[in-house]
Design a protein around this motif. Structure first.
Motif, PDB file in Angstrom:
ATOM      1  N   LEU A  44       1.003  -1.446  -0.135  1.00  0.00           N
ATOM      2  CA  LEU A  44       0.037  -0.011   0.040  1.00  0.00           C
ATOM      3  C   LEU A  44       0.784   1.321  -0.059  1.00  0.00           C
ATOM      4  CD1 LEU A  44      -3.181   0.714   0.165  1.00  0.00           C
ATOM      5  CD2 LEU A  44      -2.643   1.150   2.687  1.00  0.00           C
TER       6      LEU A  44
ATOM      7  N   TYR B 122       4.379   0.922  -2.876  1.00  0.00           N
ATOM      8  CA  TYR B 122       3.995   0.715  -4.315  1.00  0.00           C
ATOM      9  C   TYR B 122       2.888   1.530  -4.607  1.00  0.00           C
ATOM     10  CZ  TYR B 122       7.372  -3.131  -4.516  1.00  0.00           C
ATOM     11  OH  TYR B 122       8.454  -3.854  -4.373  1.00  0.00           O
ATOM     12  N   ALA B 123       1.882   1.595  -3.949  1.00  0.00           N
ATOM     13  CA  ALA B 123       0.667   2.698  -4.176  1.00  0.00           C
ATOM     14  C   ALA B 123       0.815   4.060  -3.654  1.00  0.00           C
ATOM     15  CB  ALA B 123      -0.614   2.005  -3.563  1.00  0.00           C
TER      16      ALA B 123
ATOM     17  N   LEU C 263       0.012   0.170 -10.079  1.00  0.00           N
ATOM     18  CA  LEU C 263       0.285   0.844  -8.620  1.00  0.00           C
ATOM     19  C   LEU C 263       1.412   1.790  -8.580  1.00  0.00           C
ATOM     20  CD1 LEU C 263      -0.519  -2.218  -6.165  1.00  0.00           C
ATOM     21  CD2 LEU C 263      -2.210  -0.256  -6.782  1.00  0.00           C
TER      22      LEU C 263
ATOM     23  N   ARG D 201       1.344   5.975  -7.909  1.00  0.00           N
ATOM     24  CA  ARG D 201       2.099   6.579  -7.034  1.00  0.00           C
ATOM     25  C   ARG D 201       2.870   7.791  -7.544  1.00  0.00           C
ATOM     26  NH1 ARG D 201       6.919   3.138  -5.479  1.00  0.00           N
ATOM     27  NH2 ARG D 201       7.805   4.148  -7.468  1.00  0.00           N
TER      28      ARG D 201
ATOM     29  N   GLU E 246      -0.949  10.078 -10.451  1.00  0.00           N
ATOM     30  CA  GLU E 246      -2.216   9.512 -10.272  1.00  0.00           C
ATOM     31  C   GLU E 246      -3.105  10.109 -11.445  1.00  0.00           C
ATOM     32  OE1 GLU E 246      -6.201   9.160  -7.453  1.00  0.00           O
ATOM     33  OE2 GLU E 246      -4.171   9.457  -6.485  1.00  0.00           O
TER      34      GLU E 246
ATOM     35  N   TYR F 123      -7.707  -0.130  -8.569  1.00  0.00           N
ATOM     36  CA  TYR F 123      -6.365  -0.450  -8.174  1.00  0.00           C
ATOM     37  C   TYR F 123      -5.967  -0.201  -7.010  1.00  0.00           C
ATOM     38  CZ  TYR F 123      -5.411  -2.094 -12.824  1.00  0.00           C
ATOM     39  OH  TYR F 123      -5.550  -3.070 -14.066  1.00  0.00           O
ATOM     40  N   LYS F 124      -6.657   0.997  -6.389  1.00  0.00           N
ATOM     41  CA  LYS F 124      -6.216   1.453  -4.994  1.00  0.00           C
ATOM     42  C   LYS F 124      -6.815   0.433  -4.025  1.00  0.00           C
ATOM     43  CE  LYS F 124      -5.386   6.294  -5.244  1.00  0.00           C
ATOM     44  NZ  LYS F 124      -5.917   7.738  -4.727  1.00  0.00           N
TER      45      LYS F 124
ATOM     46  N   ALA G  43      -5.056  -2.841  -3.823  1.00  0.00           N
ATOM     47  CA  ALA G  43      -3.776  -2.597  -3.051  1.00  0.00           C
ATOM     48  C   ALA G  43      -4.335  -2.624  -1.163  1.00  0.00           C
ATOM     49  CB  ALA G  43      -3.011  -1.498  -3.278  1.00  0.00           C
TER      50      ALA G  43
END
Length: 316
Positions: free
Chosen positions: A47, A50-51, A189, A193, A196, A209-210, A213
């Motif tokens: 989370l 990567y995100a 992801l 980051r 967006e 996708y968020k 994650a």
């Protein structure tokens, strides 16, 4: 996935397996604890690293798995495998529900929302003390951790078995993270980051996708909590406090965010630093703080993150 990536991560697992044959009983217990909590950090890294989403409420998911497993075997009469599955299911459900709410916010607002949910969960644990035993915690009996697998009696009180189960869990978590971060999901992801808005303009469903994650991260945290409860026979309110939301952030930053092995290395280093410092001074956290400042100065992206930036470009 290149051969050297597989070899590197396989070598880490093999080294941990061989370490049990030369380490002392105390070291084996410590490494077991490190491996279980490293799974928590691996989940957090998906989370955060990567995100790019900074959560201050992950102790809620860790505690979900912790108490679901502990209450499953002590009050619901579940066998250990059933308790693990129950805890993982609870973790997925809780992270999905919280994710749908928290991801409506972004930036600082997202951090505050996750923190508020985590504090609410912590206070709930304290309020229902008759069930959770509050700060005193739930102590699981050895008989409640015994079960049968393939016709063989198994008891998690055995330190060797406990070590190897923790190692197997860690190996699965590392493999899962490798697959995720090197798949389309992982690439998207990272794109989210970095930018967006541009990712959304390219046609990707950023919210979906968020959420993926968030749920993956929460599920791994819950699985780590369940493993902690059943392997160490304890679930207490301290493990649901804000400290356990900050710990995986520190471990990830120390080892290297957005690297698969970074959270594992960071968890191990933090534990070893505290253990080493407490051996010769009561101000162990002061010593640890100084070392962490030095590490941040010389390894600004964490140890593995900085090594990747300077030399090992192939490091995932």
């Amino acid at each position: 996935m290149t051969a050297r990536i597989v070899m590197l991560h396989g070598a880490v697992i093999l080294a941990l397996f061989l370490l049990q044959f030369v380490a002392s009983d105390y070291a084996v217990l410590t490494i077991t604890r490190i491996m279980v909590l490293a799974i928590y950090a691996l989940g957090y890294n998906i989370l955060f690293g990567y995100a790019g989403l900074l959560s201050l409420g992950h102790a809620m998911f860790f505690a979900t798995g912790l108490y679901a497993a502990a209450l499953g075997v002590t009050r619901l009469g579940m066998a250990v495998p059933e308790a693990f599955l129950f805890a993982l299911t609870c973790g997925v459900i809780v992270s999905l529900v919280i994710g749908l709410i928290a991801l409506r916010a972004s930036g600082v607002a997202f951090m505050i929302v996750t923190l508020m949910f985590s504090q609410a969960a912590f206070l709930t644990v304290l309020y229902f003390g008759d069930i959770t035993r509050g700060d005193e915690g739930i102590v699981i009996k050895d008989s409640e951790r015994a079960f049968s697998a393939f016709g063989t009696a198994v008891n998690l009180a055995d330190p060797v078995l406990r070590y190897n189960i923790a190692l197997a869990f860690l190996a699965v978590a590392i493999a899962l993270c490798l697959v995720v971060v090197r798949s389309k999901i992982g690439h998207v992801l990272v794109a989210i980051r970095e930018n967006e808005n541009r990712t959304a303009m390219l046609g990707y469903d950023v919210k979906r996708y968020k959420l993926i994650a968030f749920v993956l991260s929460g599920a791994l945290a819950a699985f780590s909590g369940a493993a902690y409860a059943l392997l160490f026979a304890y679930a207490g309110a301290t493990l649901a406090s804000i400290q356990y939301s900050i710990n995986p952030l520190l471990w990830t930053l120390l080892g290297g965010a957005a690297t698969v092995l970074g959270p594992v290395l960071g968890t191990a280093l933090m534990f070893l630093l505290v253990d080493f410092a407490s051996g010769f001074t009561s101000a162990s956290l002061l010593f640890v703080g100084v070392v962490l400042i030095l590490l941040v100065l010389f390894f600004p992206k964490g140890i593995l993150g900085t090594l990747r930036q300077r030399w090992w470009r192939w490091l995932p």
